[in-house]
Design a protein around this motif. Structure first.
Motif, PDB file in Angstrom:
ATOM      1  N   ASP A  21      -2.320   1.233  12.202  1.00 59.33           N
ATOM      2  CA  ASP A  21      -1.030   0.991  11.558  1.00 59.33           C
ATOM      3  C   ASP A  21      -0.606  -0.477  11.627  1.00 59.33           C
ATOM      4  O   ASP A  21       0.569  -0.798  11.797  1.00 59.33           O
ATOM      5  CB  ASP A  21       0.054   1.893  12.157  1.00 59.33           C
ATOM      6  CG  ASP A  21      -0.126   3.343  11.732  1.00 59.33           C
ATOM      7  OD1 ASP A  21      -0.535   3.566  10.588  1.00 59.33           O
ATOM      8  OD2 ASP A  21       0.121   4.237  12.556  1.00 59.33           O
ATOM      9  N   ARG A  22      -1.590  -1.353  11.481  1.00 57.66           N
ATOM     10  CA  ARG A  22      -1.332  -2.783  11.360  1.00 57.66           C
ATOM     11  C   ARG A  22      -1.750  -3.245   9.967  1.00 57.66           C
ATOM     12  O   ARG A  22      -2.593  -2.623   9.324  1.00 57.66           O
ATOM     13  CB  ARG A  22      -2.113  -3.575  12.410  1.00 57.66           C
ATOM     14  CG  ARG A  22      -1.725  -3.271  13.863  1.00 57.66           C
ATOM     15  CD  ARG A  22      -2.669  -3.983  14.824  1.00 57.66           C
ATOM     16  NE  ARG A  22      -4.038  -3.470  14.703  1.00 57.66           N
ATOM     17  CZ  ARG A  22      -5.096  -4.004  15.285  1.00 57.66           C
ATOM     18  NH1 ARG A  22      -4.957  -5.090  16.049  1.00 57.66           N
ATOM     19  NH2 ARG A  22      -6.299  -3.481  15.129  1.00 57.66           N
ATOM     20  N   THR A  23      -1.171  -4.351   9.534  1.00 56.30           N
ATOM     21  CA  THR A  23      -1.649  -4.966   8.301  1.00 56.30           C
ATOM     22  C   THR A  23      -2.870  -5.821   8.633  1.00 56.30           C
ATOM     23  O   THR A  23      -3.102  -6.158   9.809  1.00 56.30           O
ATOM     24  CB  THR A  23      -0.572  -5.858   7.676  1.00 56.30           C
ATOM     25  OG1 THR A  23      -0.387  -7.027   8.504  1.00 56.30           O
ATOM     26  CG2 THR A  23       0.751  -5.123   7.529  1.00 56.30           C
ATOM     27  N   PRO A  24      -3.679  -6.207   7.629  1.00 59.29           N
ATOM     28  CA  PRO A  24      -4.794  -7.114   7.923  1.00 59.29           C
ATOM     29  C   PRO A  24      -4.342  -8.414   8.573  1.00 59.29           C
ATOM     30  O   PRO A  24      -5.058  -8.949   9.440  1.00 59.29           O
ATOM     31  CB  PRO A  24      -5.396  -7.357   6.531  1.00 59.29           C
ATOM     32  CG  PRO A  24      -5.135  -6.076   5.799  1.00 59.29           C
ATOM     33  CD  PRO A  24      -3.771  -5.659   6.249  1.00 59.29           C
ATOM     34  N   LEU A  25      -3.164  -8.934   8.190  1.00 55.83           N
ATOM     35  CA  LEU A  25      -2.644 -10.145   8.842  1.00 55.83           C
ATOM     36  C   LEU A  25      -2.372  -9.899  10.321  1.00 55.83           C
ATOM     37  O   LEU A  25      -2.553 -10.794  11.150  1.00 55.83           O
ATOM     38  CB  LEU A  25      -1.351 -10.594   8.159  1.00 55.83           C
ATOM     39  CG  LEU A  25      -1.409 -11.773   7.196  1.00 55.83           C
ATOM     40  CD1 LEU A  25      -0.023 -12.073   6.651  1.00 55.83           C
ATOM     41  CD2 LEU A  25      -2.008 -13.005   7.850  1.00 55.83           C
ATOM     42  N   GLU A  26      -1.922  -8.719  10.653  1.00 56.74           N
ATOM     43  CA  GLU A  26      -1.644  -8.381  12.055  1.00 56.74           C
ATOM     44  C   GLU A  26      -2.918  -8.086  12.827  1.00 56.74           C
ATOM     45  O   GLU A  26      -3.016  -8.360  14.026  1.00 56.74           O
ATOM     46  CB  GLU A  26      -0.701  -7.183  12.119  1.00 56.74           C
ATOM     47  CG  GLU A  26       0.695  -7.474  11.598  1.00 56.74           C
ATOM     48  CD  GLU A  26       1.538  -6.223  11.425  1.00 56.74           C
ATOM     49  OE1 GLU A  26       2.789  -6.349  11.412  1.00 56.74           O
ATOM     50  OE2 GLU A  26       0.964  -5.119  11.287  1.00 56.74           O
ATOM     51  N   ALA A  27      -3.921  -7.510  12.142  1.00 51.39           N
ATOM     52  CA  ALA A  27      -5.155  -7.103  12.825  1.00 51.39           C
ATOM     53  C   ALA A  27      -6.139  -8.242  12.995  1.00 51.39           C
ATOM     54  O   ALA A  27      -6.944  -8.237  13.936  1.00 51.39           O
ATOM     55  CB  ALA A  27      -5.812  -5.960  12.041  1.00 51.39           C
ATOM     56  N   ALA A  28      -6.097  -9.220  12.105  1.00 54.93           N
ATOM     57  CA  ALA A  28      -7.082 -10.309  12.140  1.00 54.93           C
ATOM     58  C   ALA A  28      -6.759 -11.309  13.250  1.00 54.93           C
ATOM     59  O   ALA A  28      -5.599 -11.498  13.633  1.00 54.93           O
ATOM     60  CB  ALA A  28      -7.113 -11.021  10.791  1.00 54.93           C
ATOM     61  N   ALA A  29      -7.807 -11.957  13.747  1.00 54.68           N
ATOM     62  CA  ALA A  29      -7.622 -13.073  14.682  1.00 54.68           C
ATOM     63  C   ALA A  29      -7.231 -14.305  13.868  1.00 54.68           C
ATOM     64  O   ALA A  29      -8.025 -14.806  13.078  1.00 54.68           O
ATOM     65  CB  ALA A  29      -8.911 -13.325  15.449  1.00 54.68           C
ATOM     66  N   THR A  30      -5.994 -14.779  14.070  1.00 53.91           N
ATOM     67  CA  THR A  30      -5.489 -15.914  13.281  1.00 53.91           C
ATOM     68  C   THR A  30      -4.823 -16.955  14.192  1.00 53.91           C
ATOM     69  O   THR A  30      -3.645 -17.286  14.021  1.00 53.91           O
ATOM     70  CB  THR A  30      -4.489 -15.428  12.216  1.00 53.91           C
ATOM     71  OG1 THR A  30      -3.430 -14.696  12.868  1.00 53.91           O
ATOM     72  CG2 THR A  30      -5.153 -14.537  11.193  1.00 53.91           C
ATOM     73  N   PRO A  31      -5.552 -17.511  15.146  1.00 51.85           N
ATOM     74  CA  PRO A  31      -4.926 -18.446  16.089  1.00 51.85           C
ATOM     75  C   PRO A  31      -4.380 -19.712  15.432  1.00 51.85           C
ATOM     76  O   PRO A  31      -3.352 -20.245  15.862  1.00 51.85           O
ATOM     77  CB  PRO A  31      -6.058 -18.772  17.065  1.00 51.85           C
ATOM     78  CG  PRO A  31      -7.317 -18.451  16.335  1.00 51.85           C
ATOM     79  CD  PRO A  31      -6.977 -17.290  15.459  1.00 51.85           C
ATOM     80  N   ALA A  32      -5.033 -20.212  14.406  1.00 52.98           N
ATOM     81  CA  ALA A  32      -4.554 -21.439  13.762  1.00 52.98           C
ATOM     82  C   ALA A  32      -3.236 -21.206  13.040  1.00 52.98           C
ATOM     83  O   ALA A  32      -2.269 -21.963  13.204  1.00 52.98           O
ATOM     84  CB  ALA A  32      -5.607 -21.966  12.786  1.00 52.98           C
ATOM     85  N   MET A  33      -3.172 -20.147  12.243  1.00 56.44           N
ATOM     86  CA  MET A  33      -1.924 -19.842  11.544  1.00 56.44           C
ATOM     87  C   MET A  33      -0.810 -19.533  12.527  1.00 56.44           C
ATOM     88  O   MET A  33       0.339 -19.960  12.338  1.00 56.44           O
ATOM     89  CB  MET A  33      -2.122 -18.678  10.565  1.00 56.44           C
ATOM     90  CG  MET A  33      -2.959 -19.042   9.351  1.00 56.44           C
ATOM     91  SD  MET A  33      -2.909 -17.815   8.023  1.00 56.44           S
ATOM     92  CE  MET A  33      -3.974 -16.524   8.686  1.00 56.44           C
ATOM     93  N   ASP A  34      -1.137 -18.803  13.573  1.00 58.35           N
ATOM     94  CA  ASP A  34      -0.108 -18.443  14.552  1.00 58.35           C
ATOM     95  C   ASP A  34       0.438 -19.679  15.261  1.00 58.35           C
ATOM     96  O   ASP A  34       1.656 -19.803  15.475  1.00 58.35           O
ATOM     97  CB  ASP A  34      -0.675 -17.448  15.571  1.00 58.35           C
ATOM     98  CG  ASP A  34      -0.963 -16.086  14.948  1.00 58.35           C
ATOM     99  OD1 ASP A  34      -0.447 -15.824  13.840  1.00 58.35           O
ATOM    100  OD2 ASP A  34      -1.720 -15.307  15.560  1.00 58.35           O
ATOM    101  N   ARG A  35      -0.434 -20.599  15.616  1.00 56.88           N
ATOM    102  CA  ARG A  35       0.016 -21.840  16.289  1.00 56.88           C
ATOM    103  C   ARG A  35       0.959 -22.631  15.398  1.00 56.88           C
ATOM    104  O   ARG A  35       2.033 -23.080  15.838  1.00 56.88           O
ATOM    105  CB  ARG A  35      -1.188 -22.701  16.663  1.00 56.88           C
ATOM    106  CG  ARG A  35      -0.808 -24.061  17.261  1.00 56.88           C
ATOM    107  CD  ARG A  35      -2.017 -24.879  17.639  1.00 56.88           C
ATOM    108  NE  ARG A  35      -2.742 -25.406  16.506  1.00 56.88           N
ATOM    109  CZ  ARG A  35      -2.454 -26.548  15.885  1.00 56.88           C
ATOM    110  NH1 ARG A  35      -1.411 -27.279  16.290  1.00 56.88           N
ATOM    111  NH2 ARG A  35      -3.187 -26.970  14.867  1.00 56.88           N
ATOM    112  N   LEU A  36       0.579 -22.791  14.152  1.00 54.45           N
ATOM    113  CA  LEU A  36       1.410 -23.539  13.221  1.00 54.45           C
ATOM    114  C   LEU A  36       2.704 -22.800  12.895  1.00 54.45           C
ATOM    115  O   LEU A  36       3.779 -23.399  12.818  1.00 54.45           O
ATOM    116  CB  LEU A  36       0.627 -23.823  11.934  1.00 54.45           C
ATOM    117  CG  LEU A  36      -0.609 -24.719  12.072  1.00 54.45           C
ATOM    118  CD1 LEU A  36      -1.421 -24.706  10.789  1.00 54.45           C
ATOM    119  CD2 LEU A  36      -0.202 -26.148  12.428  1.00 54.45           C
TER     120      LEU A  36
END
Length: 411
Positions: A21-36
């Protein structure tokens, strides 16, 4: 100041049961986007005005600060501009997909695959050139594009009320009613019949069939329109720059917007695209100009296919191989820059087509943001941040003016 617009096409989604019950944005590893994103301002932007189709054409026009209400005439004319095809006043451009259809024998026509198994550009060029050789005339001209995406230019009248539909909106559905609509254009009926025969007999399709791949056994016309009138971004905002995409539609927007369109070898519009080449091309543009747009098609394609895990991979690749290297290189250069990460529209896995919902994005400024969001980049987090801040939803034009920090100089 450098301005960087990074677009993960169709990246937005809704919670998916197979992803806990997560979206792909929530499930994916996105450290760069999250940091910014934690250091950014979060925005909600309506890229598709009410009453307009939620396609990448309308949505990306908006993201470049144009008003679709004033300049949108259809998708295919934008792709014509990318291919260097000039449209006369009596000509209409149509997007021409190579598709795979099935005829069960009961009168139905099933749209099995809008991309013919993501046929390669080398293969599809041979097919389109064969169709042009046998079907091209004073009224009909076929032009090869990328993978399954091609162009038909029709000189003549289109009947009143004539309308087409995108094939990706009707995957695994009966499209016989839509197909009958084409018979209203006198030149199209023989074209479609001859195309099926030519494609069935072509060596490219015979080899694909031998290898167990889907064949391109028909064509599908859609996205029709006349050439639009658009002022360049330099005339409107005083900015110069480049655009990087594997997709003819985006390249056409770049041509009409006065941007330098950079062709990256190995850019495919799918999961196997040349991410590193795109990132380096963007940095090369920023070394001499002040604006760059990088577009990645893979999240949208996997959304159309209904492939949740592949969409997660597409989002993670976008983060690791586009966002991270561009942001890190700009930080090392020490130049001030503003960077936006966004989608053009949603392409939910469960729908396998586009939605016109407002898109979440974040705006990072290397000089700092007065009230940073302190949140990671997800659909829910952006919505919560916007609600808490009390800021209004923006139009595409208002967003772009805010992004590049200036009012439009010309229309």
């Amino acid at each position: 100041m450098k301005y960087i617009l990074l677009i993960g096409d169709g990246m937005g989604d809704v919670p998916i049961p197979s992803l806990d019950d997560r979206t792909p944005l929530e499930a994916a590893a996105t450290p760069a986007m999250d940091r910014l994103a934690r250091q950014s301002e979060m925005l909600l932007v309506r890229t598709v005005p009410e009453g307009y189709p939620p396609g990448s054409d309308v949505a990306n026009l908006s993201l470049l600060g144009y008003e679709p209400e004033r300049c949108y005439t259809g998708r295919a004319p934008l792709e014509a501009a990318s291919l260097g095809v000039e449209l006369g006043p009596d000509e209409t451009a149509f997007r021409c997909n190579l598709v795979h259809v099935d005829r069960p024998g009961d009168g139905r026509l099933i749209m099995v695959d809008y991309s013919s198994g993501h046929i390669t550009t080398a293969e599809s060029r041979q097919l389109i050139e064969a169709l042009q050789a046998e079907c091209g005339n004073n009224c009909l001209r076929l032009h090869p594009g990328v993978s399954y995406r091609h162009l038909l230019v029709y000189r003549g009248d289109v009947p009143a009320g004539f309308a087409t539909v995108p094939p990706h909106d009707h995957s695994d559905q009966d499209v016989s009613g839509f197909s009958r609509e084409y018979r209203r254009v006198e030149a199209f009926s023989p074209l479609l019949a001859k195309a099926e025969r030519i494609l069935a007999e072509h060596p490219v399709n015979r080899e694909r069939q031998r290898q167990g791949k889907r064949t391109a056994n028909s064509i599908w016309l859609w996205g029709e329109g006349k050439r639009p009138a658009m002022a360049t971004l330099q005339a409107r905002f005083g900015i110069r720059g480049g655009l990087i995409s594997a997709v003819d539609l985006l390249k056409g927007l770049g041509v009409l917007g006065g941007l330098t369109v950079v062709d990256v070898p190995g850019a495919t519009g799918y999961l196997d695209t040349n991410y590193e080449g795109k990132a380096q091309a963007a940095l090369d543009v920023l070394a001499k100009d002040d604006f760059v747009l990088v577009h990645v098609e893979a999240p949208d394609e996997t959304g159309h296919q209904g492939l949740a895990q592949e969409k997660v991979r597409a989002v993670a690749d976008f983060d690791r191989r586009i966002v991270a290297p561009i942001a890190e290189a700009m930080e090392q250069r020490g130049e001030p820059f503003r960077l936006v990460v966004t989608m053009d529209h949603y392409t939910p896995i469960h729908r396998r087509t586009h939605e016109d919902w407002p898109v979440p994005m974040f705006l990072y400024d290397s000089r700092g943001i007065a009230a940073p969001a302190a949140r990671t980049y997800t659909e829910a987090n952006v919505l919560a941040a916007v609600r808490e801040s009390g800021q209004a939803m923006l139009s595409g034009t208002a967003f772009f003016q805010r992004f590049v920090e200036r009012e439009a100089l010309n229309g």
